[in-house]
Design a protein around this motif. Structure first.
Motif, short mmCIF file in Angstrom:
data_model
loop_
_atom_site.label_atom_id
_atom_site.label_comp_id
_atom_site.label_asym_id
_atom_site.label_seq_id
_atom_site.Cartn_x
_atom_site.Cartn_y
_atom_site.Cartn_z
N GLN A 103 0.85 -1.18 0.00
CA GLN A 103 0.00 0.00 0.00
C GLN A 103 0.89 1.24 0.00
OE1 GLN A 103 -3.11 0.34 2.97
NE2 GLN A 103 -4.53 -0.29 1.38
N VAL A 104 0.65 2.15 -0.95
CA VAL A 104 1.38 3.41 -0.96
C VAL A 104 0.91 4.26 0.23
CG1 VAL A 104 1.82 5.55 -2.22
CG2 VAL A 104 1.73 3.38 -3.45
N LEU A 105 1.87 4.72 1.04
CA LEU A 105 1.53 5.44 2.27
C LEU A 105 1.92 6.92 2.23
CD1 LEU A 105 2.40 2.86 5.06
CD2 LEU A 105 0.21 3.31 3.96
N ARG A 106 2.86 7.28 1.37
CA ARG A 106 3.18 8.71 1.28
C ARG A 106 4.05 8.98 0.07
NH1 ARG A 106 7.50 10.00 6.23
NH2 ARG A 106 9.18 8.66 5.47
N PHE A 107 4.01 10.25 -0.36
CA PHE A 107 4.95 10.81 -1.32
C PHE A 107 5.78 11.86 -0.59
CE2 PHE A 107 2.03 10.39 -5.33
CZ PHE A 107 2.14 9.02 -5.26
N ASN A 108 7.07 11.91 -0.87
CA ASN A 108 7.93 12.99 -0.40
C ASN A 108 8.61 13.64 -1.60
OD1 ASN A 108 7.71 13.37 2.39
ND2 ASN A 108 8.99 11.59 2.83
N GLY A 109 8.87 14.92 -1.49
CA GLY A 109 9.54 15.62 -2.57
C GLY A 109 11.02 15.29 -2.64
N VAL A 110 11.54 15.17 -3.86
CA VAL A 110 12.97 14.96 -4.10
C VAL A 110 13.51 16.23 -4.75
CG1 VAL A 110 14.66 13.64 -5.44
CG2 VAL A 110 12.74 12.46 -4.33
N ASP A 111 14.65 16.70 -4.28
CA ASP A 111 15.21 17.95 -4.79
C ASP A 111 15.83 17.73 -6.16
OD1 ASP A 111 16.48 20.37 -5.27
OD2 ASP A 111 16.95 20.69 -3.17
N ASN A 112 15.04 18.03 -7.20
CA ASN A 112 15.52 17.95 -8.57
C ASN A 112 15.64 19.38 -9.09
OD1 ASN A 112 16.27 16.73 -10.99
ND2 ASN A 112 14.19 16.73 -11.78
N ASP A 113 16.85 19.84 -9.27
CA ASP A 113 17.09 21.25 -9.53
C ASP A 113 16.34 21.80 -10.74
OD1 ASP A 113 18.70 23.53 -8.47
OD2 ASP A 113 19.42 23.56 -10.53
N PRO A 114 16.24 21.08 -11.87
CA PRO A 114 15.57 21.67 -13.03
C PRO A 114 14.06 21.76 -12.89
CG PRO A 114 17.10 19.92 -13.69
CD PRO A 114 16.91 19.82 -12.23
N THR A 115 13.45 21.01 -11.96
CA THR A 115 11.99 21.01 -11.91
C THR A 115 11.48 21.55 -10.57
OG1 THR A 115 12.05 18.64 -11.28
CG2 THR A 115 11.70 19.18 -13.61
N ASN A 116 11.29 20.67 -9.57
CA ASN A 116 10.58 21.09 -8.35
C ASN A 116 11.45 21.55 -7.20
OD1 ASN A 116 11.26 18.23 -8.35
ND2 ASN A 116 10.22 18.10 -6.39
N GLN A 117 12.76 21.33 -7.27
CA GLN A 117 13.68 21.79 -6.23
C GLN A 117 13.25 21.32 -4.84
OE1 GLN A 117 14.17 26.05 -6.85
NE2 GLN A 117 15.59 25.70 -8.54
N GLY A 118 12.66 20.16 -4.78
CA GLY A 118 12.29 19.55 -3.50
C GLY A 118 10.87 19.80 -3.06
N TRP A 119 10.18 20.78 -3.66
CA TRP A 119 8.83 21.13 -3.20
C TRP A 119 7.76 20.35 -3.95
CZ3 TRP A 119 10.75 23.11 0.74
CH2 TRP A 119 11.72 24.13 0.73
N LEU A 120 6.62 20.17 -3.30
CA LEU A 120 5.44 19.57 -3.91
C LEU A 120 4.22 20.39 -3.52
CD1 LEU A 120 5.90 15.75 -3.11
CD2 LEU A 120 6.47 16.92 -5.24
N CYS A 121 3.21 20.39 -4.37
CA CYS A 121 1.92 20.93 -3.94
C CYS A 121 1.20 19.85 -3.14
CB CYS A 121 1.08 21.36 -5.14
SG CYS A 121 0.45 19.99 -6.14
N ASP A 122 0.17 20.23 -2.41
CA ASP A 122 -0.53 19.26 -1.56
C ASP A 122 -1.29 18.23 -2.38
OD1 ASP A 122 0.48 20.42 0.67
OD2 ASP A 122 -1.36 21.43 1.29
N LYS A 123 -1.74 18.60 -3.58
CA LYS A 123 -2.39 17.61 -4.43
C LYS A 123 -1.39 16.54 -4.84
CE LYS A 123 -5.16 17.18 -8.66
NZ LYS A 123 -5.78 17.91 -9.78
N GLY A 124 -0.19 16.97 -5.18
CA GLY A 124 0.84 16.01 -5.53
C GLY A 124 1.31 15.19 -4.35
N ARG A 125 1.39 15.79 -3.18
CA ARG A 125 1.90 15.10 -2.00
C ARG A 125 0.89 14.12 -1.42
NH1 ARG A 125 6.09 16.06 1.30
NH2 ARG A 125 6.49 18.07 0.26
N PHE A 126 -0.36 14.53 -1.32
CA PHE A 126 -1.36 13.70 -0.65
C PHE A 126 -2.31 12.99 -1.61
CE2 PHE A 126 -0.48 17.24 2.43
CZ PHE A 126 0.24 16.47 3.33
N GLY A 127 -2.12 13.23 -2.90
CA GLY A 127 -3.03 12.63 -3.88
C GLY A 127 -2.81 11.17 -4.13
N PHE A 128 -1.90 10.54 -3.39
CA PHE A 128 -1.60 9.12 -3.60
C PHE A 128 -2.74 8.20 -3.15
CE2 PHE A 128 -0.20 10.06 0.70
CZ PHE A 128 -0.74 9.00 1.42
#
Length: 818
Positions: free
Chosen positions: A250-275
């Motif tokens: 069961q997928v239990l969480r998403f965490n942001g990964v610091d990818n410099d060209p795209t999200n730089q570690g941040w996620l919106c709440d839809k992306g973080r909790f939408g799993f």
């Protein structure tokens, strides 16, 4: 640190070892890059240093002797001598930790942060080993909900200010702040103002203790119980890198990964909790076939495959059409296109639903901007959707460019947006008058003179898309044509769904082949026909044309791949009629949605985290998605379903695995020739690989619909949360989608005698009655209706609408900008 400073280096000495580091770098970062870790709590590489926690104290030699200072606030200079391991430093670090633990509860066994807690780790590594404090600790009510998604335990807070700084500096939502003073200082929200930020989950991830916890993850697992893979967020086209973490399948969480060209570690709440939709009990587990009683009944895979093959085989190739693929991987989109073009032999294919942009514009506009170009832009022109609602992490990148890096931001939109507070210029216009506004921008006179002058400062990055679904699809192209003539300009077309660019690059458009390449491209046709066999000679119908063809019986059958036209097409009434009138409809999907409920056969597909492949984000960056858990029940990978259908219909996809399809793409699609899975997983492609499409499309400004000045213009635009199938299957999002409503400018509302909460009748394709919201951020003559609401579907997306007062009903509704 500036780019010029990074290009220069200085020599410093750390613990007796000379190292070369970038000039202007913070000491804490320079030491870490050189292999020396300095403990810290408040410092974060993506936020401004504040030196609050004092845990990063080090000794630095100076002209007046050795100085104890915070390494997170000191920049390196040539010849600097630093000691991070002296007795003085160790004693200081022990003292700081002892003070932090005076009031911190020793509840690690029941704390969600236990096992991955920086305070826990650093107490073990740098702490005194025991505390001299024996008095009663401070107590607060715990935990308290500060939003629908985040819980706060004030006893655990160490006042590092990471959460408050993120909300102020990064997201621009300063809804959480320090309260009281001295020993009573605590983090809290303002009275009657919950922490209702679209980015609140980031504060949970960066909190160095368990003070902030996420409701969907509380008490679900320990870090050592989790399996994790790196992947790409499936919720929008920015392509944020994430860590997908599961336990017991069961997928239990998403965490942001610091990818410099795209999200730089941040996620919106839809992306973080939408799993949570991945684990939904509403997921399809077995094939369904509509019986003689008109109901869908469970069937075996062999029965379902036979039924689809027999029914599709009964139509001529060009009587069949396919819609979907923009939420699938590149490999699945490629298999879908290959199945339709080489097995069914139809040109009628579209990954979009009438709500996007011209395929050739998305796939071939040049010079094309990247997200990272925002770091170097002097001017940013944003004429498209409200990024905070539709592409939230791109909103963070634009916000950073304007607020921190000094870019001039020009926002053109019919309504207040989330970026207005950092914009140098904001221009409001009535939907349907975009062509006139472009002409006035070109002239650069009157009230637009300052805007035109700002646009003359390059490099210019133009972010262009449809501000609303009722706007002319040709408007963004006209804006791009204008922007291309600006100094050092690059253009980034904005689309919402996660893999639109990838689907188009795989040929899921009526006028494109994989590449993307034009249908008439002789080299592309020759290469594909050698591998696939004969292809349709002409362009096909787009999604709207397909639905019209089904409704008029010019087309007979429809294949849906992860698409829900009834909910998502700009004309949902047409979509429902078309699917209802179609001779045969097969849906390959994860859920029974409004469209698949009308299908004759429904095939359950594996989804995100259950199948592997690649996706391509809005800028053309290809990134990997990985498999972590099995799909529910008898669900299968999309490529396997299509391969079986092809074989049963006498064709051949040659798709024994997603990896095999990836290798075929690498061979047949030149723009993907450098995109290997190993490179994406383990090589320099970990940050993604930008493709160079062979298609070169020059945008032109022509044929834009002008709207008459009388009546009202409809602004129909998406919000972050809606009642869609996927977001509606996420328990954490319950109640977060705004109510279906009609937003009116105060002046318009006063003229019509409408107050907030009154029912308003809006007539477009059909009439709907919705409660009114008085919105002072909306331009006069415009009606804003949030898209994706079931109650407003019948309205359609007609630009010109009529507005009248309906049955009076008072509700408590407040309006304003995003």
């Amino acid at each position: 640190m500036t780019t010029e400073q990074a290009a220069q280096t200085v020599q410093i000495t750390i613990n007796g070892t000379e190292v070369e580091v970038p000039a202007g770098e913070l000491l804490i970062k320079a030491a870490e890059d050189a292999g020396t870790y300095i403990p810290r709590f408040c410092w974060h590489s993506r936020m401004k240093p504040v030196g609050m926690c004092r845990q990063c104290l080090v000794e630095v030699e100076g002209p007046r002797g050795t100085m104890l200072t915070t390494s997170c606030t000191m920049t390196v200079n040539d010849g600097m001598v630093v000691n991070t391991e002296s007795d003085t430093v160790k004693k200081a670090q022990e003292g700081i930790l002892e003070f932090l633990l005076i009031n911190h509860p020793l509840d690690c066994p029941v704390c969600d942060r236990g096992g991955e807690c920086p305070l826990q780790d650093q107490t073990m590594a740098y702490g005194p080993g025991e505390s001299r404090f024996v008095e009663e600790k401070r107590h607060y009510e715990k935990p308290i909900p500060i939003s629908e998604l985040v819980m706060l335990d004030r006893e655990r807070c160490i006042l590092c200010a990471r959460c408050t700084r993120f909300s102020d500096e990064i997201s621009g939502d300063p809804l959480i702040e320090f309260k009281e003073r001295g020993n009573n200082t605590q983090v809290l929200t303002f009275p009657d103002e919950p922490f209702r930020s679209y980015f609140s989950g980031n504060t949970v991830q960066i909190c160095p203790v368990g003070a902030l916890t996420a409701k969907p993850y509380r008490f679900r697992a320990r870090p050592w119980d989790l399996e994790a893979v790196e992947s790409t967020c499936p919720h929008c086209s920015v392509g944020c890198r994430i860590s997908v973490e599961s336990s017991q399948n069961q997928v239990l969480r998403f965490n942001g990964v610091d990818n410099d060209p795209t999200n730089q570690g941040w996620l919106c709440d839809k992306g973080r909790f939408g799993f949570e939709y991945i684990n939904s009990t509403e997921r399809l587990e077995t094939p369904l076939i509509r019986g003689e009683d008109g109901e869908l009944h469970e069937a075996s895979w062999s029965e379902a495959i036979d039924a689809v093959a027999d029914r599709l085989g009964g139509f001529k190739g060009d009587e069949v059409a396919g819609i979907g693929g923009s939420r699938n991987t590149n490999e699945e989109a490629y298999a879908f296109g290959k199945f339709l073009r080489s097995v069914v032999v139809t040109p009628h294919i579209d990954a979009q639903l009438g709500d996007g942009l011209a395929p050739e514009f998305i796939g071939g506009v040049y010079p094309r901007a990247t997200i990272d170009d925002l770091e170097r832009a002097k001017t940013i022109l944003l004429w498209g959707p409200d990024l905070k609602e539709e592409l939230p992490v791109l909103y963070l990148r634009v916000r950073r460019a304007a607020a921190e890096l000094g870019a001039n931001l020009i926002v053109i939109h019919p309504r207040n947006t989330g970026l207005d507070d950092v914009a140098s210029h904001t221009v409001r216009y009535r939907p349907g008058t975009g062509a006139d506004l472009i002409e006035r921008l070109v002239a650069g006179t009157g009230e637009l003179a300052d805007v035109r002058e700002a646009l003359n400062v390059g490099p210019v990055v133009a972010l262009v898309g449809r501000p609303g679904l009722a706007e002319d699809i040709r408007l963004p192209e006209a804006v791009a044509a204008f922007a291309r003539d600006l100094p050092e300009a690059t253009v980034l077309p904005l689309v919402r769904r996660p893999n639109v660019f990838g689907a188009l690059a795989m040929g899921l458009a009526p006028n494109l082949l994989p590449g993307p390449a034009e249908i008439t491209d002789a080299d592309a046709r020759s290469r594909l026909e050698e591998a696939w066999g004969p292809l349709p000679e002409t362009d096909g119908l787009d999604a709207t044309g397909i639905l019209e063809g089904l409704a008029s019986a010019e087309l007979g059958a429809l294949v849906l791949l992860g698409a829900d036209p009834v909910a998502d097409h700009v004309d949902p009434v047409l979509a429902a009629e078309a699917i209802g009138e179609a001779g045969f409809v097969v849906a390959i999907d994860q859920f029974l949605n409004d469209s698949s409920r009308l299908a004759d056969v429904v095939l359950p597909a594996e989804g995100f985290a259950e199948s592997e492949g690649t996706v391509t984000n809005v800028e053309g960056r290809v990134q990997k998605v990985n498999r972590l858990i099995p799909g529910p029940g008898q669900s299968r990978p999309v490529w396997a379903i299509l391969d079986d259908l092809a074989r049963r219909m006498g064709g051949e996809l040659g798709a024994p695995s997603a990896a095999a399809l990836a290798k075929e793409i690498l061979t047949l699609v030149p723009s993907f020739s450098a995109v290997g899975w190993d490179e994406l997983d383990w090589g320099s492609g970990r940050e993604g690989i930008l493709i160079e499409p062979p298609l070169r499309y020059l945008p032109v400004a022509a044929g834009i619909t002008q709207h008459a000045q009388s009546g009202f213009s409809l602004h129909l635009a998406h919000t972050l949360y809606s009642d869609g199938t996927l977001t509606g299957s996420v328990p954490a999002f319950a109640g977060l989608a705004p109510e279906a409503s009609v937003h009116l400018n105060p002046g318009d509302a006063a003229r019509l005698g409408i107050n907030g909460g009154d029912l308003v009748r809006v007539t477009g394709d059909a009439a709907v009655e919705l409660p009114a919201v008085i919105d002072d951020g909306l331009v006069e003559g415009t009606v804003y209706v949030p898209a994706g609401r079931r109650e407003a579907r019948a309205l359609g997306s007609t630009l010109a609408v009529a507005v009248a007062k309906g049955t009076v009903r008072q509700l408590s509704l407040e309006g304003g900008g995003s």
